[in-house]
Design a protein around this motif. Sequence first.
Motif, PDB file in Angstrom:
ATOM      1  N   CYS A 189       0.838  -1.195   0.000  1.00  0.00           N
ATOM      2  CA  CYS A 189       0.000   0.000   0.000  1.00  0.00           C
ATOM      3  C   CYS A 189       0.870   1.242   0.000  1.00  0.00           C
ATOM      4  CB  CYS A 189      -0.909  -0.012   1.222  1.00  0.00           C
ATOM      5  SG  CYS A 189      -2.100  -1.346   1.204  1.00  0.00           S
ATOM      6  N   ASN A 190       0.591   2.131  -0.900  1.00  0.00           N
ATOM      7  CA  ASN A 190       1.354   3.371  -1.002  1.00  0.00           C
ATOM      8  C   ASN A 190       0.639   4.542  -0.344  1.00  0.00           C
ATOM      9  OD1 ASN A 190       3.423   2.148  -2.521  1.00  0.00           O
ATOM     10  ND2 ASN A 190       2.174   2.320  -4.374  1.00  0.00           N
ATOM     11  N   SER A 191      -0.635   4.366  -0.044  1.00  0.00           N
ATOM     12  CA  SER A 191      -1.388   5.470   0.530  1.00  0.00           C
ATOM     13  C   SER A 191      -2.500   4.892   1.396  1.00  0.00           C
ATOM     14  CB  SER A 191      -1.970   6.342  -0.588  1.00  0.00           C
ATOM     15  OG  SER A 191      -2.724   7.408  -0.052  1.00  0.00           O
ATOM     16  N   VAL A 192      -2.344   5.022   2.704  1.00  0.00           N
ATOM     17  CA  VAL A 192      -3.362   4.549   3.634  1.00  0.00           C
ATOM     18  C   VAL A 192      -3.543   5.576   4.743  1.00  0.00           C
ATOM     19  CG1 VAL A 192      -2.984   2.090   3.229  1.00  0.00           C
ATOM     20  CG2 VAL A 192      -1.686   3.263   4.994  1.00  0.00           C
ATOM     21  N   GLY A 193      -4.750   5.631   5.251  1.00  0.00           N
ATOM     22  CA  GLY A 193      -5.046   6.441   6.423  1.00  0.00           C
ATOM     23  C   GLY A 193      -5.272   5.549   7.622  1.00  0.00           C
ATOM     24  N   ILE A 194      -5.031   6.085   8.802  1.00  0.00           N
ATOM     25  CA  ILE A 194      -5.171   5.327  10.041  1.00  0.00           C
ATOM     26  C   ILE A 194      -6.154   6.054  10.957  1.00  0.00           C
ATOM     27  CG2 ILE A 194      -4.001   4.487  12.107  1.00  0.00           C
ATOM     28  CD1 ILE A 194      -3.310   2.906   9.640  1.00  0.00           C
ATOM     29  N   VAL A 195      -7.120   5.297  11.448  1.00  0.00           N
ATOM     30  CA  VAL A 195      -8.062   5.801  12.442  1.00  0.00           C
ATOM     31  C   VAL A 195      -7.885   4.966  13.696  1.00  0.00           C
ATOM     32  CG1 VAL A 195     -10.464   6.245  13.031  1.00  0.00           C
ATOM     33  CG2 VAL A 195      -9.700   6.486  10.658  1.00  0.00           C
ATOM     34  N   ILE A 196      -7.666   5.617  14.822  1.00  0.00           N
ATOM     35  CA  ILE A 196      -7.480   4.909  16.077  1.00  0.00           C
ATOM     36  C   ILE A 196      -8.432   5.501  17.104  1.00  0.00           C
ATOM     37  CG2 ILE A 196      -5.552   6.417  16.749  1.00  0.00           C
ATOM     38  CD1 ILE A 196      -4.353   3.939  18.151  1.00  0.00           C
ATOM     39  N   CYS A 197      -9.074   4.603  17.853  1.00  0.00           N
ATOM     40  CA  CYS A 197     -10.105   5.025  18.800  1.00  0.00           C
ATOM     41  C   CYS A 197      -9.871   4.325  20.129  1.00  0.00           C
ATOM     42  CB  CYS A 197     -11.491   4.691  18.248  1.00  0.00           C
ATOM     43  SG  CYS A 197     -12.842   5.064  19.381  1.00  0.00           S
ATOM     44  N   ASN A 198      -9.950   5.084  21.215  1.00  0.00           N
ATOM     45  CA  ASN A 198      -9.841   4.512  22.545  1.00  0.00           C
ATOM     46  C   ASN A 198     -11.217   4.026  22.986  1.00  0.00           C
ATOM     47  OD1 ASN A 198      -9.773   4.571  25.656  1.00  0.00           O
ATOM     48  ND2 ASN A 198      -7.618   4.766  25.071  1.00  0.00           N
ATOM     49  N   GLN A 199     -11.278   2.758  23.385  1.00  0.00           N
ATOM     50  CA  GLN A 199     -12.560   2.166  23.724  1.00  0.00           C
ATOM     51  C   GLN A 199     -13.211   2.867  24.921  1.00  0.00           C
ATOM     52  OE1 GLN A 199     -10.723  -2.004  23.664  1.00  0.00           O
ATOM     53  NE2 GLN A 199     -12.844  -2.395  23.082  1.00  0.00           N
ATOM     54  N   LYS A 200     -12.391   3.357  25.846  1.00  0.00           N
ATOM     55  CA  LYS A 200     -12.946   3.878  27.096  1.00  0.00           C
ATOM     56  C   LYS A 200     -13.114   5.390  27.066  1.00  0.00           C
ATOM     57  CE  LYS A 200     -10.882   0.005  29.559  1.00  0.00           C
ATOM     58  NZ  LYS A 200      -9.994  -0.452  30.654  1.00  0.00           N
ATOM     59  N   THR A 201     -12.098   6.097  26.590  1.00  0.00           N
ATOM     60  CA  THR A 201     -12.199   7.552  26.572  1.00  0.00           C
ATOM     61  C   THR A 201     -12.954   8.061  25.358  1.00  0.00           C
ATOM     62  OG1 THR A 201     -10.127   7.845  25.357  1.00  0.00           O
ATOM     63  CG2 THR A 201      -9.979   7.658  27.752  1.00  0.00           C
ATOM     64  N   LYS A 202     -13.178   7.203  24.344  1.00  0.00           N
ATOM     65  CA  LYS A 202     -13.867   7.573  23.103  1.00  0.00           C
ATOM     66  C   LYS A 202     -13.082   8.584  22.273  1.00  0.00           C
ATOM     67  CE  LYS A 202     -17.191   5.986  25.938  1.00  0.00           C
ATOM     68  NZ  LYS A 202     -16.986   5.761  27.388  1.00  0.00           N
ATOM     69  N   ALA A 203     -11.820   8.781  22.601  1.00  0.00           N
ATOM     70  CA  ALA A 203     -10.994   9.689  21.801  1.00  0.00           C
ATOM     71  C   ALA A 203     -10.685   9.046  20.457  1.00  0.00           C
ATOM     72  CB  ALA A 203      -9.701  10.013  22.545  1.00  0.00           C
ATOM     73  N   VAL A 204     -10.700   9.857  19.393  1.00  0.00           N
ATOM     74  CA  VAL A 204     -10.448   9.376  18.038  1.00  0.00           C
ATOM     75  C   VAL A 204      -9.307  10.200  17.441  1.00  0.00           C
ATOM     76  CG1 VAL A 204     -11.389   9.065  15.721  1.00  0.00           C
ATOM     77  CG2 VAL A 204     -12.837   8.659  17.720  1.00  0.00           C
ATOM     78  N   VAL A 205      -8.314   9.495  16.866  1.00  0.00           N
ATOM     79  CA  VAL A 205      -7.185  10.143  16.207  1.00  0.00           C
ATOM     80  C   VAL A 205      -7.148   9.658  14.761  1.00  0.00           C
ATOM     81  CG1 VAL A 205      -4.715  10.626  16.301  1.00  0.00           C
ATOM     82  CG2 VAL A 205      -5.962  10.082  18.409  1.00  0.00           C
ATOM     83  N   TYR A 206      -6.898  10.590  13.858  1.00  0.00           N
ATOM     84  CA  TYR A 206      -6.935  10.257  12.436  1.00  0.00           C
ATOM     85  C   TYR A 206      -5.683  10.793  11.756  1.00  0.00           C
ATOM     86  CZ  TYR A 206      -8.285  10.670   7.501  1.00  0.00           C
ATOM     87  OH  TYR A 206      -8.312  10.602   6.138  1.00  0.00           O
ATOM     88  N   TRP A 207      -4.945   9.887  11.105  1.00  0.00           N
ATOM     89  CA  TRP A 207      -3.800  10.267  10.265  1.00  0.00           C
ATOM     90  C   TRP A 207      -4.217  10.086   8.810  1.00  0.00           C
ATOM     91  CZ3 TRP A 207      -3.115   7.800  14.911  1.00  0.00           C
ATOM     92  CH2 TRP A 207      -2.214   8.380  15.819  1.00  0.00           C
ATOM     93  N   PRO A 208      -4.298  11.135   8.014  1.00  0.00           N
ATOM     94  CA  PRO A 208      -4.840  11.029   6.646  1.00  0.00           C
ATOM     95  C   PRO A 208      -4.030  10.118   5.735  1.00  0.00           C
ATOM     96  CG  PRO A 208      -4.832  13.311   7.397  1.00  0.00           C
ATOM     97  CD  PRO A 208      -4.045  12.539   8.399  1.00  0.00           C
ATOM     98  N   ASP A 209      -2.710  10.234   5.770  1.00  0.00           N
ATOM     99  CA  ASP A 209      -1.877   9.401   4.886  1.00  0.00           C
ATOM    100  C   ASP A 209      -0.536   9.210   5.569  1.00  0.00           C
ATOM    101  OD1 ASP A 209      -0.591   8.032   2.911  1.00  0.00           O
ATOM    102  OD2 ASP A 209      -1.016   9.466   1.316  1.00  0.00           O
ATOM    103  N   ILE A 210      -0.303   8.033   6.087  1.00  0.00           N
ATOM    104  CA  ILE A 210       0.903   7.795   6.892  1.00  0.00           C
ATOM    105  C   ILE A 210       2.154   7.697   6.034  1.00  0.00           C
ATOM    106  CG2 ILE A 210      -0.430   6.649   8.695  1.00  0.00           C
ATOM    107  CD1 ILE A 210       0.572   3.984   7.580  1.00  0.00           C
ATOM    108  N   TYR A 211       1.984   7.504   4.706  1.00  0.00           N
ATOM    109  CA  TYR A 211       3.154   7.344   3.844  1.00  0.00           C
ATOM    110  C   TYR A 211       3.560   8.642   3.147  1.00  0.00           C
ATOM    111  CZ  TYR A 211       2.604   2.324   4.501  1.00  0.00           C
ATOM    112  OH  TYR A 211       2.502   1.074   5.052  1.00  0.00           O
ATOM    113  N   SER A 212       2.843   9.712   3.397  1.00  0.00           N
ATOM    114  CA  SER A 212       3.223  10.993   2.804  1.00  0.00           C
ATOM    115  C   SER A 212       3.701  11.933   3.901  1.00  0.00           C
ATOM    116  CB  SER A 212       2.040  11.610   2.053  1.00  0.00           C
ATOM    117  OG  SER A 212       1.006  11.955   2.954  1.00  0.00           O
TER     118      SER A 212
END
Length: 1330
Positions: A189-212
């Motif tokens: 994969c040359n272009s992927v985004g990552i979404v990570i969510c904490n089950q308890k705090t409900k915080a969400v972090v989003y990286w649009p493209d980890i390879y750029s």
Amino acid sequence: MFSPATRKPHSVSQKDRNAPHIYPDSPSTPLVGPHSHMAAAASIPDRPASGTPAPWASRLSVLARIPSARKTEKGADADQAQPVYVGEFPQVVRNAQDDFLQRSAPSDAGISGGMDKGTSLCWMVCGNQVFIWSYLSPAVSKKCVVLEFPSILKNGDAASKIRHGNSWMVSVVKWDGASGTTENVVRQCNSVGIVICNQKTKAVVYWPDIYSEGGNIPTVSIPSFDESKATASPGVEKAANRHQQQSWNGSSTLVEPGIFNSLIASAIPDALHECIVLACRSNGELWQFHCSPSGIHRQKVSQDISVASTRGSDNGQPLMNKGYARSLVWRYHQLVISEGSSRQFFLLTDHELQCWNIQLIPDINISRLWSHEIVGSDGDLGIKKDLAGQKQVWLLDLQIDDRGKEFTVLVATFCKDRVSSSSYMQYSLLTMQYKSGLNLSSENFASIHERVLEKKAPIQVIIPKARVEDEDFLFSMRLRVGGKPSGSAIILSGDGTATVANYWRGSTRLYQFDLPWDAGKALDASVFPSTEDNEEGAWVVLTEKAGIWAIPEKAVLLGGVEPPERSLSRKGSSNDGTAEEEKRSLAFGSNIAPRRASSEAWDAGNRQRAVLTIAHRTAQDEEAEALLSRLFHDFLLSGQVEGSFEKLKNSGAFEKDGETNVFARTSKSIVDTLAKHWTTTRGAEIVALAVVSSQLLEKQQKHQRFLQFLALSKCHEELSSRQRHSLQIIMEHGEKLAAIIQLRDLQNMPSQNRSDGRDSPYSNSRNEMSSSLWDLIQIVGEKARRNTVLLMDRDNAEVFYSRVSDLEEVFNCLSHHLPYIIEGEQPFTVQIQRAFEVSNACTALVRTAMQYRDAHQTWYPSPEGLTPWYCQSVVRSGLWSIASFILQLLKEVTEVDSSAQSDFFPHMEGLADVILEAYAVSITAKIERGEEHKALAEEYWKRRDTLLDSLYLLIKGFVEARYQGSDKDTDVYHQIEADLRELSSPLLSIAKRHEGYQTLWNICCDLNDTGLLRTLMHASMGPTGGFSYFVFQQLYEKRNYAKLLRLGEEFQEELAIFLKPHRDLSWLHDVYLNHFSAASETLHVLALSQEDSSALLNNGGSDPGPAKQGSSLADRRHFLNLSKIAAVAGRDAGFEMKTRRIDADLQILKLQEEVTSLFPDNEEMPLTTQLLTPTQLIEMCLKSQIRELSLRAFDVFAWTSSSFRRSNKSLLEECWKNAADQDDWAGLYGQSVAEGWGDEDSLQALRGTILFHASNMCYGLEAQVFEGGFDEVLPLRQEDAESQMMKDMCSVEAVLMQHNDFPDAGKLMLTAIMMGKLGTDGKAEDAPME
């Protein structure tokens, strides 16, 4: 994970093993309530304390499982009955783990990780960092991406919860779109985004493209305090508070009511780096997050999920079901075209499966389509609840297959035995599918109110009786599907185990992947992407501390055991007898039968699956192979072979033929051995090129020594006579070694050319790693790694250059993955260069193998019926793929640069040579084996003509382009001819070998070289005429008869055979050969033929103008005269009779001219060019009612044959009747009575009648009749017939007696015919009476 219902001793208790963790690292989870002790009598000797199902003897420590240096030198036949260590974590991950564990408090030590099947990526959260890498690449240290949590999550209350690493969920968004089979093989994969969510705090972090560089800046969304407080359902919150005490960092001993359970994400079409994320919570809420580089918008979905109400246990145990939304899963792993701008996803709740649709563009809209109750009152729809002994049912996880049609649900049931009142858990897998004939589009679901799902098979019980677990343990379980064996599933639990469930041979068998305690947990499992469509890959497991492992299919089949079950008659479990069962299981491992694809319960889908076939290897085979290896090793050391042949023969080494032969297997192990230290520890440049060449040469030398051993020990002679196929395979190993060494040298050439400044017009600055040949090597190596998980820790190039015996895979990959190697989006010149590189490689491989065969011809067995490897179908298909691609480029190059066409010829010439040679040898082998070869031959002819025609057009186009615009004087024409002759010389050679007659003809015609044409005709003559026959056909079709006949001077017999069906020309060739009688016969037939008589006369010479509609009567007379002359010239026996027959036919032809000339102009008459048959001519005379033509009918009968007169007797009688009707016999009779005629008067009156002249022509003394007379068919008088003893024969008298005037004028009629026969004072030339 799935432990039998027995208790563990203190020595393996959770507290002593890993107290700080929420879930124990042990493969079993302690019972709910106080710990108890297991009686010593219940212990089983040598059984690990984990309670892992048998076999456990092979479960060693992690270090023992990782292959040692000696074990890494494995070949293709290495054992795959154990888990395979695929690779270590990237070093940056290992360092972060060590640092995190040192800096963190024991209670904070939590690490989470997972695997994404669609992108083949692994992720691990360790401290404040997220690590992402591909589990397919062996050089993982160079591909690991490290993401830092935003600073807002590192401070304050959120930081304490981040430290609890196993509370994170990660979803990967692939921006490249749906991936095909080729991309699954090598492309990362040359272009992927990552979404990570904490089950308890409900915080969400989003990286649009980890390879750029600019796309790895995260955006964060943290819920407000009011939002977090309002999310919990009051009833559930109250129930939870009664049974748990929440700690400072958000951890708890039971499932929290408001945590996120599942997370999925999807890219939004036509939006740059925007995605939609869906998450479900345990309290029954569904949330959506719209993520973009500018921010994250979170929103609760308004629709109600409709989870079941809170229920409690009847025994006071904390086994309450708090009501939950359990799992989310997309219908398809990637956004597909059939879904358009929307996607369907499924939500598993505590009692049903719901189908939802999300509209992605233009506005996001989520709606529920349908729901299917799984736990209810109808057992046919799912699981029937409230059965006897059943207390509670949990739906734990949901997975769907790649086709989006088959659902698998992991189910746990709490039961109580009514006899003993003991409690136990039962684990099952429920498989459902869409009803047949159902339209699955989103638009149609709105009108569907009936059930859309049905059971695919009865529910599959994994473990009938297992230990009772609390809900925390149950909710930690996760399900994965889609791996090998086909139809198997893997269940992961929070205690760190991974268990493969496989329905095989009518029962469920379990294989537990369980590492020692120091290895940590099994964090997640996935599947190696298959290299082919509609096939599964092997299971791969991500561990917490021991790297990545693969579970081969063979390991599951041979290592699987029956599900453990609690026994009430004795202490312990049914695992007491597993020691002997394990021995039996391992005993049949060498003779395991192939798995059947059937429609039984737990069949793996409607499509046909590949089955595992494990080759039968007997003890005798193993002993013979070991003996051969020892004898060969002794030969390498001493050079002695005394007694080797007898020993090998006594061991049964010569009993099997083909790939299972011990000599072929030993040869394969020589060429396929994986060498040491090809890859560097850095894993960067992958293969040291000099080392590769050195190792290949060592293999070649060793294989040559193996051939010497076979020759000196007399084994070669035995193999050559009894096992020809085995010897062929051994020699082909040498061919492939030589070919791959040549390929290695060819791979070095691009870099050398660039360093020396010898770039081709199409080359660019790309290095070796980005060449098309390098991409091809990567694909072949990756396919080998995927198919043999033992090789997963090796590099693609290393595997490619080691697996020499699988060289055919190069061509197989070309057939299936050429669009990846040469992409259509690349510049046209780049496509040309990459195509040239691949064609050079393919041609070099096959030609080197052919050269090896020619150089070692005496070593090979007799070739009858044997097909070389480079002539197999897979090789031919690969060669044709690249050839057809270059042909397509050639059609487009004229629009770019016509002068560039010259660069195509050497590549196309080489490909055409090897492709056509492969076809020719394959067809020959099929003929020798007596197999059907018509279809293959037709394919060969079609592709031969395509290749040769394209090559010749390429040559002509290049020559014409070279002299375009020049004055076409004599010197230029001579130069053009010389260039065309020079450039077409290689093509001429190929066309000669493969009977490309059209190409040979075109070359000779364009060169106007009759000498070359005659030479080729002499060189290509066979039972069907060869090229000479083709030349004759071309000249005949072009009506160039003069040249055709002149060739008969040199090719007499060949032209005679060709002209047999062409009578219009064959007589001329017969005359040239002095075959006058044959020429006479041909001319005679030609003159009387109803078809167009002669193409030569119709259109003589070479004028291609329109021909006439057949030969005229004059032409036919000409043929008859020529036939008569040829018959006289030949003077064969019976030529006089033949000439008389020709004269008769000439007379009939003359009669037709006379008859047609007597017809009035206004009457319809046949064309003069149409030859009438005698019957037609006679009938024409009878119908004309003309007196003179009535006599011509008798002339026709006279010049035919006696057989014609006999077969047309009735027609002859009609002629006599017609002749009698031509005169007024009643008037003659009245006149004779009135005038009193005497004999002289009667003679004078009757001499003018038609009867008189007809009788004179047929029966007169001077009658001219061919072949017999009329008396033989129709005598004149009735007494003549009676005198000849033929009373039933009719006569002319009898015919006349039927005339109306015969009663009165009968005497005159008979007198007329008798006088005509005698010719009394009658003259034939007298005109008939008017």
